[in-house]
Enzyme design. Structure first.
Site, PDB file in Angstrom:
ATOM      1  N   SER A 121       0.814  -1.209   0.000  1.00 62.52           N
ATOM      2  CA  SER A 121       0.000   0.000   0.000  1.00 62.52           C
ATOM      3  C   SER A 121       0.852   1.264   0.000  1.00 62.52           C
ATOM      4  CB  SER A 121      -0.968  -0.021   1.177  1.00 62.52           C
ATOM      5  OG  SER A 121      -1.768  -1.165   1.109  1.00 62.52           O
ATOM      6  N   HIS A 122       0.778   2.029   1.053  1.00 59.47           N
ATOM      7  CA  HIS A 122       1.421   3.344   1.113  1.00 59.47           C
ATOM      8  C   HIS A 122       2.848   3.299   1.659  1.00 59.47           C
ATOM      9  CE1 HIS A 122      -0.452   2.524   4.962  1.00 59.47           C
ATOM     10  NE2 HIS A 122       0.517   3.232   5.488  1.00 59.47           N
TER      11      HIS A 122
END
Length: 141
Positions: A123-124
């Site tokens: 993800s991030h």
């Protein structure tokens, strides 16, 4: 790993790709652990409601695992390690390639022979990290 280290975060397993929890030997162990759960889905009726009838993981159906990933450089290697271990445990593995997490969840729910969706993504997190998350065919993580 050290005693007391947490392997699961809020949304799967995360670490620097190729080391720690994502070292090849650890990815293998994680896949074998997942396989042991998949072979007894009746023990997890909320995540595997179709197993409540008693046929569970021993049914001729429901032996496919779908694996998708994001665009991180380490994704193909981690996906291959995970897929190889699951194949050695008796599962058919379908490599979905690059696909978002909701796509894996949708396909795992839509494929009648699927038992699990696996996403390789961080993800991030920074690019040198990656992770894995498991999705039941109900969409539950």
């Amino acid at each position: 790993m050290h005693k007391g280290d947490l392997i699961f975060g809020t949304d799967g397993v995360r670490d620097k790709a190729g080391s720690g929890f994502l070292a090849p030997v650890e990815v293998e162990r994680l896949a074998r652990a997942a396989a042991s759960v998949l072979k007894a889905p009746e023990r997890f009726p909320r995540d595997f409601p179709w197993a409540a009838g008693g046929s569970g993981g021993n049914s001729a159906r429901r032996w496919k695992v779908l694996i998708g990933r994001d665009t991180r450089e380490s994704g193909p290697a981690i996906g291959a390690q995970m897929g190889g271990a699951l194949r050695r445990s008796g599962f058919a593995v379908i490599d979905l390639g690059v696909i978002p997490t909701p796509g894996v969840a949708h396909l795992a729910a839509a494929e009648p022979e699927a038992i699990l969706g696996v996403v390789v993504s961080a993800s991030h997190n920074p690019a040198e990290y990656n992770g894995t998350k498991f999705l039941a065919t109900t969409g539950a993580k």
